[in-house]
Enzyme design. Structure first.
Site, short mmCIF file in Angstrom:
data_model
loop_
_atom_site.label_atom_id
_atom_site.label_comp_id
_atom_site.label_asym_id
_atom_site.label_seq_id
_atom_site.Cartn_x
_atom_site.Cartn_y
_atom_site.Cartn_z
N HIS A 237 0.86 -1.18 0.00
CA HIS A 237 0.00 0.00 0.00
C HIS A 237 0.90 1.24 0.00
O HIS A 237 2.05 1.17 0.42
CB HIS A 237 -0.89 0.02 1.24
CG HIS A 237 -1.95 -1.03 1.23
ND1 HIS A 237 -3.02 -0.99 2.09
CD2 HIS A 237 -2.11 -2.16 0.49
CE1 HIS A 237 -3.80 -2.04 1.87
NE2 HIS A 237 -3.26 -2.77 0.90
N CYS B 82 -5.79 1.82 6.06
CA CYS B 82 -6.45 0.58 6.49
C CYS B 82 -5.83 0.14 7.81
O CYS B 82 -4.87 0.75 8.31
CB CYS B 82 -6.28 -0.50 5.43
SG CYS B 82 -4.59 -1.10 5.25
N GLU C 275 1.17 3.80 1.88
CA GLU C 275 1.78 4.15 3.17
C GLU C 275 2.98 3.25 3.48
O GLU C 275 4.02 3.72 3.93
CB GLU C 275 0.76 4.00 4.31
CG GLU C 275 -0.47 4.86 4.17
CD GLU C 275 -1.64 4.14 3.51
OE1 GLU C 275 -2.79 4.38 3.95
OE2 GLU C 275 -1.42 3.37 2.56
N CYS D 57 -2.03 -0.61 7.52
CA CYS D 57 -1.21 0.59 7.41
C CYS D 57 -1.20 1.39 8.71
O CYS D 57 -0.17 1.94 9.11
CB CYS D 57 -1.69 1.45 6.25
SG CYS D 57 -1.35 0.67 4.64
#
EC number: 3.5.4.33
Length: 152
Positions: A53, A83, A55, A86
């Site tokens: 992701h 999420c 991040e 993360c």
């Protein structure tokens, strides 16, 4: 020192992710002086990596660039509410502040869903600021998914 948002840089990373066929989410990590240390966009499909992701990509790049495992006194700008995975990584990295754009009622882990930072096992809770450039972030995501569905 005057506050300067780096959300436009995160949106640039999100657009680049979308152009690669990834869900358009972008992230930027800055130091306490506001200098960009690392950027990242979603790379889950490209890297065949469900953890890639935006991040996580940015956190990995910042830690590698600085030669550290914690980003104390660093801030993260991300176009979508992190999420749960993360949010846990943000906590583990000891990021000072999180600024995010669009809320994510379906998969968010900060204000929605797991609410990682409110959990008693969360060792570090960053300051969180939501809604930064939310319209731009939401519009980018909406267009991406409309094009995938053929609605556009």
């Amino acid at each position: 020192m005057t506050f300067t948002s780096q959300m436009q840089a995160a949106l640039t990373e999100a657009r680049a992710a979308g152009a690669r066929g990834e869900v358009p989410v972008g992230a930027v990590i800055v130091d306490s002086a506001g200098r960009v240390v690392a950027t990242g966009g979603n790379r889950t499909r490209e890297g065949h990596d469900p953890t890639a992701h935006a991040e996580i990509v940015a956190i990995r790049a910042a830690c590698a660039a600085l030669g550290v495992e914690r980003l104390v006194d660093h801030d993260l700008y991300v176009t979508l509410e992190p999420c749960a995975m993360c949010a846990a990584a943000i906590s583990a990295a000891r990021i000072r502040r999180v600024y995010y754009g669009a809320a994510d009622p379906k998969s968010g882990g900060v204000a929605h869903g797991a609410r990682v930072f409110t959990h008693p096992q969360c060792h570090h809770v960053p300051e969180v600021y939501d809604g930064i450039s939310a319209e731009d972030s939401e519009s980018l995501l909406r267009r991406f998914f409309e094009e995938r569905r053929g609605d556009a």
